[in-house]
Design an enzyme around this catalytic site. Structure first.
Site, mmCIF file in Angstrom:
data_model
loop_
_atom_site.group_PDB
_atom_site.id
_atom_site.type_symbol
_atom_site.label_atom_id
_atom_site.label_comp_id
_atom_site.label_asym_id
_atom_site.label_seq_id
_atom_site.Cartn_x
_atom_site.Cartn_y
_atom_site.Cartn_z
ATOM 1 N N ALA A 76 28.041 33.522 49.883
ATOM 2 C CA ALA A 76 27.200 34.117 48.846
ATOM 3 C C ALA A 76 27.237 33.295 47.556
ATOM 4 C CB ALA A 76 27.622 35.557 48.576
ATOM 5 N N THR A 77 28.354 32.639 47.283
ATOM 6 C CA THR A 77 28.415 31.795 46.080
ATOM 7 C C THR A 77 27.346 30.716 46.140
ATOM 8 O OG1 THR A 77 30.785 32.187 45.803
ATOM 9 C CG2 THR A 77 29.876 30.203 44.761
ATOM 10 N N ASN A 156 31.113 44.640 43.049
ATOM 11 C CA ASN A 156 32.306 44.423 43.863
ATOM 12 C C ASN A 156 33.575 45.068 43.299
ATOM 13 O OD1 ASN A 156 31.485 42.127 42.094
ATOM 14 N ND2 ASN A 156 33.608 41.514 42.430
ATOM 15 N N HIS A 206 31.696 37.404 55.315
ATOM 16 C CA HIS A 206 33.099 37.846 55.277
ATOM 17 C C HIS A 206 33.355 39.165 54.568
ATOM 18 C CE1 HIS A 206 34.712 36.804 51.172
ATOM 19 N NE2 HIS A 206 33.633 36.059 51.129
ATOM 20 N N CYS A 329 44.157 37.478 35.624
ATOM 21 C CA CYS A 329 45.229 36.774 34.931
ATOM 22 C C CYS A 329 44.684 35.444 34.441
ATOM 23 C CB CYS A 329 46.380 36.543 35.893
ATOM 24 S SG CYS A 329 47.945 36.399 35.068
#
Ligand SMILES: *Cc1c(COP(=O)(O)O)cnc(C)c1O
Length: 382
Positions: A76-77, A156, A206, A329
């Site tokens: 998808a990227t 998401n 995926h 992070c």
């Protein structure tokens, strides 16, 4: 089974369905269909081409699309990059204004930031407090020089669902290209390109029990519109995306989409029951807040905030639970999720957010044990 690890991170990726893995393994070795689908001079190549074209039908079928509208990508990227940069390039003579939202996946956000650096102007919409980008916000942002709107179908992190059908109708009237990132919704919510006015739809395997590293971009066939390639090479995929097609990956994606199409509605209601069961276990027992609206989000995703708790600390206290924290992070400091922030969730809640995502192989036992673990950790921490 007390010490079993419990996987509740289906929104990050899913395990491959055994039926899909079986198909994949039949397309790798000498005795399988392993060849280059572009090899036109022998039977091996023809068989691989037939396998890829069958998979294209399976993917097209889930979207109620034409096989000529499916372009294979690495995920998808890449589909998002091809769609967004491609439209910007193809339509820049008509205008340089683009619309997207702050709650998109980084694969969309970073494309738009790149285009901003190339002289395009982007309007960044905020979702409402439930995480939904509402039609009115889109309508209000449209200008004479708007050439592209890109929004996700399902978020998401929160599972929030955008009303892409209604947004599509608005954009079609204005002749503005509409791209949808459907990585989280393909195979889970109905996507019918005969009634959904979208020009480009990104999907991947995926998130729906296929392998990582393969996806597809739906490109609506319309007169006078050619999507320029972002990866150049042998002119594969009708010139839109070059590179030798990964036969095994594509066949596996096709199988995962066909399975999803067959079991979608039953599976989604079963998963919704699991999510509800998890919530029922927590209600009245611990202090939490739901980020989003459970009844208006995809069944498999649940984003919870535990006020005054730190998500990272919670995660490390739950080593048997495979879940995601709602924060990222960034170089040793914790920053709250850009999605929760865009919904107006305060830092105290955003830093204590956890994403639980349920899927095909989640059992009731998993849900009860996960809730038990969470409750005992939270009780210990107070
Ligand atoms: C997972 C995901 C992506 C990225 O897909 P890849 O196939 O991993 O590149 C893009 N958008 C959304 C909404 C996702 O959930």
């Amino acid at each position: 089974m007390k010490n079993k690890l419990i996987y509740l991170d289906y929104a990050a990726t899913t395990p491959v369905d055994p039926r899909v893995a079986e198909k994949l393994s039949q397309h790798l070795t000498m005795d399988g269909v392993f060849a280059n689908p572009a090899s036109r001079s022998h039977m091996y190549g023809w068989q691989a081409e037939a396998a890829v074209e069958h998979a294209r039908k399976q993917v097209a079928s889930l979207l109620n699309a034409d096989t000529r509208e499916i372009v294979w990508t690495s995920g998808a990227t890449e589909a998002n990059n091809l769609a967004i940069k491609g439209v910007a390039e193809a339509r820049q003579d008509r205008g340089k204004h683009l619309i997207t939202s702050h709650s998109e996946h980084k694969a969309v956000i970073d494309c738009f930031k790149y285009l901003e650096s190339k002289g395009f102007e982007v309007t960044w919409l905020n979702p409402d407090s439930n995480g939904e980008v509402v039609c009115e916000a889109v309508r209000a942002a449209i200008r004479e020089d708007t050439i592209l709107v890109s929004l996700m179908h399902v978020n998401n992190e929160t599972g929030a669902i955008n009303d892409v059908y209604e947004i599509g109708r608005i954009l079609k009237q204005k002749d503005i290209i509409f791209h949808i990132d459907a990585a989280q919704s393909a195979g889970k919510l109905p996507i019918d390109t005969k009634t959904l006015d979208a020009d480009l739809i990104s999907t991947c395997a995926h998130k729906i029990y296929g392998p990582k590293g393969v996806g597809a971009l739906y490109v609506r066939r319309r007169d006078g519109f050619v999507l320029p390639a972002q990866i150049h090479g042998g002119g594969h995929e009708r010139g839109m995306r070059s590179g030798t097609l990964p036969t095994h990956q594509i066949v596996a994606m096709g199988e995962s989409f066909e399975i999803a199409q067959v079991c979608m509605s039953d599976e989604q209601s079963a998963i919704f029951k699991l999510k509800q069961m998890f919530l029922d276990e927590l209600i009245g027992q611990v202090n939490f807040k739901i980020n989003g609206d459970v009844t208006r989000s995809i069944s498999g995703i649940l984003n919870l905030s535990f006020p005054d708790k730190d998500g990272q600390t919670l995660l490390s206290a739950l080593p048997k639970l495979a879940i995601s924290s709602g924060s990222a992070c960034t170089s040793a400091t914790m920053s709250p999720s850009h999605v929760l922030k865009s919904m107006g969730v305060g830092d105290d809640c955003a830093l204590g957010a956890l994403r639980f995502s349920f899927g095909r192989f989640t059992t009731e036992e998993d849900v009860i044990s996960a809730a038990d673990m969470l409750k005992s950790v939270l009780h210990r921490m107070t």
